[in-house]
Scaffold this motif. Structure first.
Motif, PDB file in Angstrom:
ATOM      1  N   ASN A  43      -2.384  -0.604   4.837  1.00  0.00           N
ATOM      2  CA  ASN A  43      -2.008  -1.930   5.293  1.00  0.00           C
ATOM      3  C   ASN A  43      -3.143  -2.877   4.907  1.00  0.00           C
ATOM      4  O   ASN A  43      -4.316  -2.571   5.150  1.00  0.00           O
ATOM      5  CB  ASN A  43      -1.787  -1.936   6.808  1.00  0.00           C
ATOM      6  N   ASN A  48      -0.938  -8.298   3.559  1.00  0.00           N
ATOM      7  CA  ASN A  48       0.050  -7.226   3.480  1.00  0.00           C
ATOM      8  C   ASN A  48       1.448  -7.729   3.129  1.00  0.00           C
ATOM      9  O   ASN A  48       2.170  -7.095   2.358  1.00  0.00           O
ATOM     10  CB  ASN A  48       0.088  -6.464   4.808  1.00  0.00           C
ATOM     11  N   SER A  52       3.770  -6.531  -0.104  1.00  0.00           N
ATOM     12  CA  SER A  52       4.771  -5.551   0.324  1.00  0.00           C
ATOM     13  C   SER A  52       5.656  -5.063  -0.822  1.00  0.00           C
ATOM     14  O   SER A  52       6.046  -3.888  -0.846  1.00  0.00           O
ATOM     15  CB  SER A  52       5.645  -6.148   1.437  1.00  0.00           C
ATOM     16  N   LYS A  55       3.530  -2.415  -3.024  1.00  0.00           N
ATOM     17  CA  LYS A  55       2.952  -1.220  -2.426  1.00  0.00           C
ATOM     18  C   LYS A  55       3.800   0.018  -2.704  1.00  0.00           C
ATOM     19  O   LYS A  55       5.023  -0.046  -2.726  1.00  0.00           O
ATOM     20  CB  LYS A  55       2.808  -1.400  -0.907  1.00  0.00           C
ATOM     21  N   TYR A 185      -1.749   4.316  13.386  1.00  0.00           N
ATOM     22  CA  TYR A 185      -2.098   2.898  13.328  1.00  0.00           C
ATOM     23  C   TYR A 185      -3.618   2.784  13.258  1.00  0.00           C
ATOM     24  O   TYR A 185      -4.321   2.921  14.258  1.00  0.00           O
ATOM     25  CB  TYR A 185      -1.564   2.156  14.555  1.00  0.00           C
ATOM     26  N   ARG A 199      -2.511   2.928   7.815  1.00  0.00           N
ATOM     27  CA  ARG A 199      -1.343   2.820   8.688  1.00  0.00           C
ATOM     28  C   ARG A 199      -0.141   3.390   7.951  1.00  0.00           C
ATOM     29  O   ARG A 199       0.261   2.860   6.923  1.00  0.00           O
ATOM     30  CB  ARG A 199      -1.101   1.364   9.093  1.00  0.00           C
ATOM     31  N   TYR A 200       0.421   4.479   8.508  1.00  0.00           N
ATOM     32  CA  TYR A 200       1.495   5.161   7.795  1.00  0.00           C
ATOM     33  C   TYR A 200       2.277   6.071   8.732  1.00  0.00           C
ATOM     34  O   TYR A 200       1.806   6.451   9.812  1.00  0.00           O
ATOM     35  CB  TYR A 200       0.920   6.000   6.643  1.00  0.00           C
TER      36      TYR A 200
END
Length: 222
Positions: A43, A48, A52, A55, A185, A199-200
């Motif tokens: 992120n 971000n 987007s 990515k 997070y 973050r995933y």
């Protein structure tokens, strides 16, 4: 964790196959083997949204152990220690690097989670602490190692975050298997010159061995 893992894998095959039934006072205690292929991404904070469409997740290995210790009939404490390959890719013509760029971090991670049980299902959440062992950045066909220092181009070794998710435990030929879905997070900006957070969403499979001694409660064998 290393001591517990050593004891688990040192048990005889007969002992590891022995089923353990726990009384009403505590949830079951397990040592899980983690061996997964995971997809991760970054992120980029305030940038971000603009990134987007550029990515792309990258695949990496996750190898380690997870230990669940029962506290009550519905609550247990889970501690994990694993090596994980994190990373993210930005496609060509992105607003941040312009060129196609792949960033990878090779990390040792230690989550500590509270787990609530609902039959075969569970929910868990808690803090996660990580140490970045090394990393690489690949731009087009050129690859370079990341620097972990205080320079403007450097990255941070230490990382912290929160993990939250749930799972389902079932049996496959008398072996306990868990399907775990978890979101990480990241709270730490791991870069010195731009915003980059781990973050995933991670889906993993745990292969469990019953643990005979519960350090947080008292197991009862049938």
């Amino acid at each position: 964790m290393i001591f517990l893992a050593g004891n688990t894998f040192g048990q005889t095959e007969a002992g590891g196959a022995e089923a353990i039934k726990v009384g009403k006072m505590t949830e079951q205690t397990y040592m899980d083997l983690l061996l997964n292929v995971v997809g991760t991404n970054f992120n980029y904070g305030k940038s971000n949204s603009a990134l987007s469409d550029y990515k792309k997740s990258v695949l990496g290995a996750q190898v380690g152990v997870s230990f669940q210790a029962g506290i009550t009939a519905k609550l247990s404490l889970v501690s994990e220690l694993y090596f994980i390959m994190k990373g993210g890719e930005l496609k060509e013509n992105n607003p941040l690097t312009a060129a196609k760029t792949t960033l990878r971090l090779y990390t040792l991670e230690f989550p500590v989670l509270a787990r609530l049980h609902f039959g075969k299902y569970y929910l868990n959440a808690g803090p996660s602490f990580a140490y970045n062992l090394f990393g690489t950045r690949k731009t087009e066909d050129l690859s370079a190692n990341l620097s972990f220092n205080n320079s403007s181009e450097g990255f941070k070794r230490l990382d912290a975050g929160i993990q939250i998710g749930g799972g389902y435990r079932f049996k496959v030929k008398r072996r306990n298997v868990s399907l775990d879905v978890r979101y990480t997070y990241g709270l730490t900006n791991v870069s010195n010159n731009q915003e980059i957070y781990n973050r995933y969403l991670n889906v993993s499979v745990h292969f469990s061995n019953p643990w005979k001694r519960n350090p947080l409660g008292r197991n009862k064998k049938s």
